[in-house]
Design an enzyme around this catalytic site. Structure first.
Site, short mmCIF file in Angstrom:
data_model
loop_
_atom_site.label_atom_id
_atom_site.label_comp_id
_atom_site.label_asym_id
_atom_site.label_seq_id
_atom_site.Cartn_x
_atom_site.Cartn_y
_atom_site.Cartn_z
N SER A 1 0.81 -1.22 0.00
CA SER A 1 0.00 0.00 0.00
C SER A 1 0.85 1.27 0.00
O SER A 1 0.38 2.32 -0.43
CB SER A 1 -0.93 0.03 1.22
OG SER A 1 -0.16 -0.04 2.40
N GLY B 1 -1.69 -4.32 1.52
CA GLY B 1 -1.66 -5.56 2.28
C GLY B 1 -0.65 -6.59 1.81
O GLY B 1 -0.40 -7.58 2.50
N ASN C 1 4.36 -5.66 5.74
CA ASN C 1 3.19 -6.49 6.06
C ASN C 1 3.55 -7.94 6.36
O ASN C 1 2.65 -8.77 6.57
CB ASN C 1 2.19 -6.48 4.90
CG ASN C 1 1.57 -5.11 4.69
OD1 ASN C 1 1.29 -4.39 5.64
ND2 ASN C 1 1.38 -4.74 3.43
N ASP D 1 -2.30 7.21 9.96
CA ASP D 1 -2.69 6.07 10.81
C ASP D 1 -1.46 5.41 11.40
O ASP D 1 -1.49 4.24 11.77
CB ASP D 1 -3.52 5.05 10.02
CG ASP D 1 -2.75 4.50 8.83
OD1 ASP D 1 -3.28 3.63 8.13
OD2 ASP D 1 -1.60 4.95 8.61
N HIS E 1 0.58 4.61 7.19
CA HIS E 1 0.50 5.16 5.84
C HIS E 1 0.81 6.65 5.82
O HIS E 1 0.44 7.39 6.75
CB HIS E 1 -0.88 4.92 5.24
CG HIS E 1 -1.20 3.46 5.07
ND1 HIS E 1 -2.03 2.78 5.92
CD2 HIS E 1 -0.75 2.56 4.16
CE1 HIS E 1 -2.10 1.51 5.53
NE2 HIS E 1 -1.33 1.36 4.46
#
Lengths: 280, 203
Positions: free
Chosen positions: A99, A126, A156, A244, A247
């Site tokens: 991402s 992801g 991830n 967040d 990101h």
């Protein structure tokens, strides 16, 4: 030799080397020149192998698609779209990863800095190293000859150790080099994450450290660490940089994109273009 | 709640102590990401809006957050609620129940606020069970709130599904999350509705 695992070979070689350094006179007398050279090459090979690790030994280097458990097949839809894009486009730059790559295309900075370089974006939210490996092996490198590939993946890989993640990234780089022999590769370092210090920050930093020296050994590949500056003196990351705490915001993408863009321009100048006609 | 969730929650609670928002957006990534694009600054900042979206949240997560402090220090006039698409494994009835539970908590904590529930968007490139599930949730919620004066339902889908049943990546880059251009199409009618609710509530 084949019966031994790579780790065993590595340990054996270290033993040999220790023996060699302690008893150098004896070895010099007893070992022929070809044997010493062989030992040296074996060490380099093992250092690379220990990190590279075959798919049988490193789960992070095992190609795997994302299985649709939610019910709308979005991952495969995105993969199929990228395979189609390979048929239609002639990118000079290919961005591939998770991402962190995908989101970049949603901000203005992509249109301003990277579209003009004829860049394609094959980021999927992801994705782990396994997923990226699978996608690249299953069509996302077909019919294209980018001159530079930007790879950003690994954050991830929650089931894997730092060693394994680094090995997975190396496996992807090896694949890229074998499919795109004239290509230059930029691997972006994994960013710190989480509002406060936490184990994932340490893990990502460990991955970067492992890659820093091992990547250039594979070919025209370099690690660019764009994570500096995100962690403040009190150890926190601001939501103004990572909305967040994972990101990047538009402004943070802008910050990291400047140096990346300059490096891309430089590499593109150095690498000759291959037109599709010449690929026949 | 995991470490990242806790970070948001704490920040939202402390954020809310200093501010006096007229509008509160709460929900999942569709709310959270909205804050990162120009459309937020142009349309919603001027309305004194706060954004309490958390990526990945399902109804039970939003419910927990609102019960545990995120509504305690503010009195927005309008609460925009957009959640439900991440409720994997739940039936439409259960998801509707979750949304109604959230609406009830909002009403308890903010008796004077109006809750605007947004319809769940279709998802996936082609027709699939989640589209049907989301459409069912919307129908159920719409029916439940029609008799409530402090709640209204807004379908914000501008027509993302084309005649061949597909959703374009120009609208949803991963067939779930909205591009900037898609947010523009969703937000204009949303903005109009919020404005008219605010005007109605003005003394």
């Amino acid at each position: 030799m084949c019966a031994l695992s790579m780790n065993s070979i590595f340990l054996l070689t270290v033993e040999l080397l220790n023996f060699h350094s302690l008893q150098s006179d004896l070895v010099n007398h007893c070992c022929s020149f070809p044997l010493r050279q062989h030992v040296r090459s074996l060490v380099v090979l093992c250092l690379c192998c220990r990190l590279r690790m075959s798919a049988e030994e490193n789960p992070a280097a095992e190609p795997a698609p994302v299985i649709d458990v939610q019910g709308d097949g979005r991952w495969m839809s995105q993969h199929n779209r990228f395979v189609q894009e390979c048929k239609d486009a002639e990118p000079d730059v290919l961005f591939v990863g998770d991402s962190m790559v995908q989101l970049m295309q949603q901000y203005e900075v992509w249109r301003e800095l990277f579209s003009p370089l004829h860049a394609l974006n094959f980021g999927v939210g992801g994705d782990t190293t396994c997923n990226v490996l699978w996608r690249l092996q299953n069509g996302e490198l077909d019919n294209i000859r980018p001159r530079v590939v930007v790879l950003w993946v690994g954050t991830n890989n929650h089931e894997h150790t730092a060693d394994q993640v680094a090995g997975g990234i190396l496996a992807i780089v090896q694949l890229l080099l074998s499919r795109l022999p004239k290509c230059k590769i930029i691997v972006l370092g994994l960013l710190p994450r989480g509002e406060f210090p936490n184990p994932l920050r340490e893990k990502n930093a460990a991955v970067n450290n492992l890659l820093r020296t091992s990547l250039p050994q594979l070919g025209p590949v370099q690690l660019i660490d764009v994570g500096g500056g995100f962690v403040h003196s009190d150890g926190t990351i601001s939501s103004r940089d990572m909305f967040d705490f994972l990101h990047l915001t538009a402004s943070a993408y802008r910050t990291i994109s400047t140096s990346l863009h300059e490096l891309l321009l430089q590499l593109l100048e150095e690498t000759p273009q291959e037109r599709r006609a010449s690929l026949v | 709640m995991d470490v990242i969730g806790a970070s948001f929650h704490n920040r939202f609670v402390s954020d809310s102590k200093g501010k006096e928002p007229d509008v509160l957006f709460v929900g999942d990534s569709l709310v959270q990401l909205l804050h990162e694009f120009e459309v937020w600054r142009k349309l919603f900042s001027p309305l004194h809006a706060l954004n309490f979206g958390v990526s990945g949240d399902a109804t039970q997560h939003v419910l927990w957050r609102l019960i545990n402090g995120e509504l305690d220090y503010i009195s927005p006039k309008v609460v925009v609620l957009w959640v439900g698409t991440n409720n994997h494994g739940h039936t439409p009835e259960q998801i509707c129940g979750g949304i109604m539970a959230i609406i009830n908590v909002i009403h308890q904590k903010l008796p004077h606020a109006h809750t605007l529930v947004l319809g769940l968007l279709p998802r996936g490139k082609n027709p699939n069970p989640l589209r049907e599930r989301n459409a069912s949730v919307n129908a159920l919620v719409q029916a439940e709130v029609v008799s409530l004066s402090h709640v209204s339902f807004l379908d914000v889908d501008p027509g993302f599904i084309h005649s061949d049943g597909s959703i374009l990546h120009q609208d949803m880059y991963d067939y779930l999350h909205l591009t900037q251009q898609a947010y523009q199409r969703v937000c204009q009618p949303l903005y109009e509705r919020i404005k008219s609710l605010l005007d109605k509530q003005a003394p």
